[in-house]
Design an enzyme around this catalytic site. Structure first.
Site, PDB file in Angstrom:
ATOM      1  N   ASP A  18       0.812  -1.224   0.000  1.00 29.90           N
ATOM      2  CA  ASP A  18       0.000   0.000   0.000  1.00 29.90           C
ATOM      3  C   ASP A  18       0.846   1.276   0.000  1.00 29.90           C
ATOM      4  OD1 ASP A  18      -0.837  -0.813   3.450  1.00 29.90           O
ATOM      5  OD2 ASP A  18       0.890   0.282   2.706  1.00 29.90           O
ATOM      6  N   HIS A  63       7.141  -7.475  -1.108  1.00 33.59           N
ATOM      7  CA  HIS A  63       6.061  -7.978  -1.970  1.00 33.59           C
ATOM      8  C   HIS A  63       5.657  -6.942  -3.001  1.00 33.59           C
ATOM      9  CE1 HIS A  63       4.797 -11.165   1.253  1.00 33.59           C
ATOM     10  NE2 HIS A  63       5.928 -11.455   0.649  1.00 33.59           N
ATOM     11  N   ASN A 109       0.402  -7.859  17.787  1.00 32.57           N
ATOM     12  CA  ASN A 109      -0.752  -8.379  17.054  1.00 32.57           C
ATOM     13  C   ASN A 109      -1.884  -8.579  18.059  1.00 32.57           C
ATOM     14  OD1 ASN A 109      -2.595  -9.983  15.532  1.00 32.57           O
ATOM     15  ND2 ASN A 109      -0.902 -10.721  14.266  1.00 32.57           N
TER      16      ASN A 109
HETATM   17  N1  APR Z   1      -2.554  -4.039  14.685  1.00 35.48           N
HETATM   18  C1  APR Z   1      -1.720  -5.109  14.535  1.00 35.48           C
HETATM   19  N2  APR Z   1      -2.081  -6.256  13.914  1.00 35.48           N
HETATM   20  C2  APR Z   1      -3.349  -6.312  13.430  1.00 35.48           C
HETATM   21  C3  APR Z   1      -4.270  -5.249  13.543  1.00 35.48           C
HETATM   22  C4  APR Z   1      -3.830  -4.074  14.200  1.00 35.48           C
HETATM   23  N3  APR Z   1      -4.642  -3.021  14.367  1.00 35.48           N
HETATM   24  N4  APR Z   1      -5.448  -5.637  12.947  1.00 35.48           N
HETATM   25  C5  APR Z   1      -5.253  -6.897  12.478  1.00 35.48           C
HETATM   26  N5  APR Z   1      -4.008  -7.303  12.781  1.00 35.48           N
HETATM   27  C6  APR Z   1      -3.365  -8.589  12.475  1.00 35.48           C
HETATM   28  C7  APR Z   1      -4.306  -9.763  12.346  1.00 35.48           C
HETATM   29  O1  APR Z   1      -4.571 -10.322  13.621  1.00 35.48           O
HETATM   30  C8  APR Z   1      -3.485 -10.705  11.464  1.00 35.48           C
HETATM   31  O2  APR Z   1      -2.688 -11.574  12.260  1.00 35.48           O
HETATM   32  O3  APR Z   1      -2.773  -8.462  11.195  1.00 35.48           O
HETATM   33  C9  APR Z   1      -2.573  -9.767  10.666  1.00 35.48           C
HETATM   34  C10 APR Z   1      -2.871  -9.729   9.176  1.00 35.48           C
HETATM   35  O4  APR Z   1      -2.571 -10.997   8.657  1.00 35.48           O
HETATM   36  P1  APR Z   1      -2.784 -11.278   7.095  1.00 35.48           P
HETATM   37  O5  APR Z   1      -4.125 -10.794   6.696  1.00 35.48           O
HETATM   38  O6  APR Z   1      -2.417 -12.711   6.852  1.00 35.48           O
HETATM   39  O7  APR Z   1      -1.735 -10.335   6.372  1.00 35.48           O
HETATM   40  P2  APR Z   1      -0.181 -10.566   6.231  1.00 35.48           P
HETATM   41  O8  APR Z   1       0.382 -11.304   7.396  1.00 35.48           O
HETATM   42  O9  APR Z   1       0.422  -9.263   5.913  1.00 35.48           O
HETATM   43  O10 APR Z   1      -0.077 -11.505   4.919  1.00 35.48           O
HETATM   44  C11 APR Z   1       1.213 -11.776   4.479  1.00 35.48           C
HETATM   45  O11 APR Z   1       0.472 -12.965   2.545  1.00 35.48           O
HETATM   46  O12 APR Z   1      -0.876 -13.376   0.804  1.00 35.48           O
HETATM   47  C12 APR Z   1       0.288 -12.767   1.162  1.00 35.48           C
HETATM   48  O13 APR Z   1       1.142 -11.006  -0.123  1.00 35.48           O
HETATM   49  C13 APR Z   1       0.244 -11.291   0.911  1.00 35.48           C
HETATM   50  O14 APR Z   1       1.720  -9.716   1.983  1.00 35.48           O
HETATM   51  C14 APR Z   1       0.701 -10.687   2.220  1.00 35.48           C
HETATM   52  C15 APR Z   1       1.258 -11.879   2.979  1.00 35.48           C
END
Ligand code: APR
Length: 274
Positions: free
Chosen positions: A114, A131, A240
């Site tokens: 982003d 990424h 988290n």
């Molecule tokens: N503060 C901190 N963490 C948070 C918050 C917050 N306010 N809100 C949600 N989360 C946490 C969720 O609990 C979750 O564990 O953020 C995490 C998001 O996890 P994902 O949706 O799996 O995203 P991410 O870990 O970035 O995914 C990794 O996977 O598919 C690929 O390219 C994609 O970059 C991505 C990678």
């Protein structure tokens, strides 16, 4: 609520105050959640909302783009529209302050595409966007692709309508080459040239403290980064609201989990050292 224990505060302050300590951040979609951008695996996550004909995991691939470029673009342009309206939150700002405080002792590895870390003010040479970044596009079938800024064509698209012709025309370079989003797809490999992946791993090998922020750790390089730091005895603090395999792994390997939002905990960590 959302308190930092004395032991975490002590470890954090000691690392920040020690001029020989290298500190790195590893962020995931969670740090942008408080800016209104959906995560990937959360309830409203991007991996829950596909396109008209494909699931997200199917659409975010080189194979799908080769066969259905405009449908893949349509899905990404909807995400870019959300990104463009989002502003960095207190968590992003805290990491800008951390970079200013630590300078060469700091690197930020992000899985997010982003662009909010750069928008907040972190410097491009210290941020490894492993990424990619959806503010850029590159020639689809070029071996030495150069990044071009994503044109300001993005308006709210109707998810049930095909991509308009005037939008398609802006997704080609001057020579008419088809452009692609500058992101790493599921059927592609990390690379230093495009994603600074070797730099990210080198930073992990040298890190004395790693902050993992808002990630489930679902992809290979972030998982390797975590294990690399733990393996050479570095301190890991995971931020988290939920427990993930990262926080579970840290429980058995001596790390720490701050269970709550990054927009609260990162400013609290900075208050301890400013
Ligand atoms: N503060 C901190 N963490 C948070 C918050 C917050 N306010 N809100 C949600 N989360 C946490 C969720 O609990 C979750 O564990 O953020 C995490 C998001 O996890 P994902 O949706 O799996 O995203 P991410 O870990 O970035 O995914 C990794 O996977 O598919 C690929 O390219 C994609 O970059 C991505 C990678």
């Amino acid at each position: 609520m959302y308190e930092i224990s004395e032991i975490v505060a002590e470890k954090w302050k000691t690392a920040v105050d020690n001029r020989n300590c290298q500190i790195i951040g590893l962020t995931g979609a969670g740090i942008s959640a408080e800016s209104g951008i959906p995560t990937f695996r959360g309830a409203d996550g991007y991996w829950k909302i596909g396109s008209m004909n494909f699931t997200p995991i199917e659409i975010a691939t080189l194979e799908r783009f080769r066969d259905y470029p405009w449908e893949v673009w349509h899905w990404y342009l909807t995400r870019i529209y959300q990104h463009r309206r989002a502003q960095p939150n207190d968590g992003h700002q805290a990491l800008v302050e951390l970079e200013k405080l630590l300078d060469e002792r700091f690197r930020l590895i992000t899985q997010n595409v982003d662009g909010l870390h750069l928008k907040a003010g972190n410097s491009a040479e210290k941020v490894y966007e492993i990424h990619g970044n959806l503010n850029y596009m590159r020639i689809f079938d070029s071996s030495r692709p150069n990044l071009l800024p994503m044109p300001n064509l993005v308006e709210e698209l109707d998810p049930n309508e095909p991509l308009p012709e005037e939008v398609k025309s802006k997704l080609r370079d001057e020579a008419g080459n088809l452009m692609r989003p500058h992101v790493l797809w599921f059927d592609e490999m990390y690379s230093e040239e495009l994603y600074r992946s070797e730099s990210a791993l080198k930073a992990a090998q040298e890190a004395d403290l790693l902050l993992t922020i808002g990630t489930t750790g679902a992809t290979s390089l972030p998982a390797l980064i975590l294990k690399t730091v733990v393996h050479h005895g570095g301190i890991v603090i995971d931020i988290n609201p939920e427990a993930t395999w990262f926080s579970d792994y840290l429980m058995i390997s001596g790390g720490y989990h701050l269970k709550g939002p990054s927009g609260v905990f990162l400013p609290k960590l900075m208050e301890l050292v400013e």
